[in-house]
Each structure stands twice: as structure tokens, then as C-alpha cells.
Write a protein that holds these residues in place. Sequence first.
Motif, PDB file in Angstrom:
ATOM      1  N   ASN A  90      11.607  -3.826  -8.671  1.00  0.00           N
ATOM      2  CA  ASN A  90      11.469  -3.775 -10.125  1.00  0.00           C
ATOM      3  C   ASN A  90      10.631  -4.946 -10.639  1.00  0.00           C
ATOM      4  OD1 ASN A  90      12.368  -2.447 -12.683  1.00  0.00           O
ATOM      5  ND2 ASN A  90      13.228  -4.472 -13.072  1.00  0.00           N
ATOM      6  N   GLU A 107       6.885   2.309  -9.091  1.00  0.00           N
ATOM      7  CA  GLU A 107       7.950   3.124  -9.687  1.00  0.00           C
ATOM      8  C   GLU A 107       8.664   3.923  -8.598  1.00  0.00           C
ATOM      9  OE1 GLU A 107       9.112   3.449 -12.737  1.00  0.00           O
ATOM     10  OE2 GLU A 107       7.562   2.973 -14.206  1.00  0.00           O
ATOM     11  N   VAL A 110      10.917   1.619  -6.581  1.00  0.00           N
ATOM     12  CA  VAL A 110      12.183   1.359  -7.272  1.00  0.00           C
ATOM     13  C   VAL A 110      13.139   2.528  -7.061  1.00  0.00           C
ATOM     14  CG1 VAL A 110      13.291   1.044  -9.509  1.00  0.00           C
ATOM     15  CG2 VAL A 110      11.158  -0.162  -9.013  1.00  0.00           C
TER      16      VAL A 110
END
Length: 326
Positions: A90, A107, A110
Amino acid sequence: MSLVSIVKNKDIIKEKLNYILNLDVNVVLSECLEAQYEMMRENLNQKMIKKRYFNNDLQGKELLNALYQHIYSHNHIALTDEIFEALDANTIKNEKYLKGDDTELTELLVAEELIDMFHFILEYTILLEEHYILVLEYPENITVDRLSYYYVHKKNSFWRGVLSMLYKESGHILHYINENIKTDNEVDRAPNSEHSNITDYLEKLLRNNRDFIRLCNFKDWKQYPENYYSPYVFAELFRINREMYVNCVSALSFVFNFLIKYLNVDLQYSVENLLKLMYAVYMAKREENIRRQNSDPRYTGKSEGEVVGVEVKGWGGFKFGNKTWL
């Protein structure tokens, strides 16, 4: 840090999502728990048993206490590691966002780390159900030479008993999630937001994990009573485990919109759809994890095999001397 396997498994995720969207949400957690339990018995537990060098004179609750001291400690370490992996992923994503760089791969990273966390939260549930049944019903039957019966052999009475308990617990977990999760999808999810963000839930998970292990008999330097794992201790461990699901699902809500866009599916945000998306990504990653156990040289210790996944730029790993650990 994990390689991103979601890229290669995109079609598998969509296939799993299409399947689960047609089913009742009550199936989500029961199928995930059954799938994780199957993977543990068929791919993981035999290795765990081989690495425990118990004296054959050890048996009953004394053996169980020694075994679960290791098992819970191992799962605690693994979950802690995955939470920090998610926090690191993150951080990389936020740095790229603030620089105006493309964040698609970060993304996905994560999301992948969150699903890896989910694996170990499922394992906690399975371990608790196994342990609970063994302590309360079969403690006198536990010997070193019978460990394979309880942890590896499939379709015996113990296996069926654990599955039955997992189905019941999945309903309790779902109810706990629905009672405690925030359903508002309009919170500000921008980096450095003053509102609740993904790191809040990851930090809560770290606290959950710490609270869990402190209730276990993990200290070699402390003498625990033979009957330490009472119904009260089990009840509190189950409660903490359910809280882990709430915080894991809450963290995953921050990548929901990105994932459905990446998968190119039309799915409105709701807790039910969030759980079903989690199911799809988990089931795809589970298949990859089983493949890794059998043919990834990082797991088999062999020179041949295939490493699957895309490395995220911006993470250099930890450097010790001349070697980098990812």
C-alpha cells in the motif's frame, strides 16, 4: 514481497466470480474454509508433521499442547508477515499515486497481499476447530504415530467432524461480518485521507493477531496447566478470529472498485458482492499456491519448475550483504 499472480489468473478469477454470483452468500465462507482445509490436509500438513521431531512417549494433552504451541505460533508469524506485506504494498501504491505514476500493478499487489492474509485467517478457523474437537473429545487418542490420521488422512470420522464444525462456524462468521462491517462505500479512499483507510484495518489486524497469540501457550519459559485450553479460552480465540474477518474484508473493500474495473465486470458494491469477489480471488490464488507447492523451485527446493507472477517495480527487497530478499 509477493509476485503478482492475479495478472495470469485473471480469467480464472472471472470464472470463479461468475460461479459464486449465482449462489447464496452463505456458501462463500463455507466453501473457502473447506477448500483451505483440503489444501492443508493434502499439500501442507504432511510437511508440518515431518518437521516435528516429537518423542514417541509424548501423547494426549501433553502432545496436543506441544503441537499447537508450534502451530499457532507458526500461523501468527505467517499472518504478521502478510499484514506487513500488505502495508508495504500500500505504501508503494500511494507513492506512485502521489507521483502521478500508473498504479495498476501496485493495486493488484495490494489485493494479492490481502488475499494472502485471508488464507491464514481461514487457517486459524480450521486450526481452532481441529484443536477444539481434539481437546474436548479425543485427547487420550492422540499419539505421535496417529498424527497423520488427524491431520492428513481424508474422509475419516475426524475429518468429517471438522468439516461439520466449519460449516457451522462459517455461518457465525458471516453473521459477525454483517453485524460489524461498515457498509458505506462512499468513504474517502484517497492516500493520506483523514477518513478511515486501509492501514487502519491492517493495524487492527495486527492487534487481533497479537491478542490471539497472547491467549495461546506460546511461551517456552512458562509452565501452562495441562487443561489450559478451556472452553472459555476457545470462545475468546474464536471471537478474535471472527474480528479478523471483519478487518480483512474491510481492508479488501478499498480495492473493490479497482478489481471490478480490472476484471471488466459490472458489480455494484455491497458486503455480499465484496465477499463474493474475495471468494473468486482467493480460489484462484489457492490454485496457484497448490501449483507452487508442487512445481515452484522456491517451494520445492528443486532446480526445475516455474515461478509465476509479475514483480512490482519500486520494491527493492531487504538487502543483507550482497543478497536481496524479496
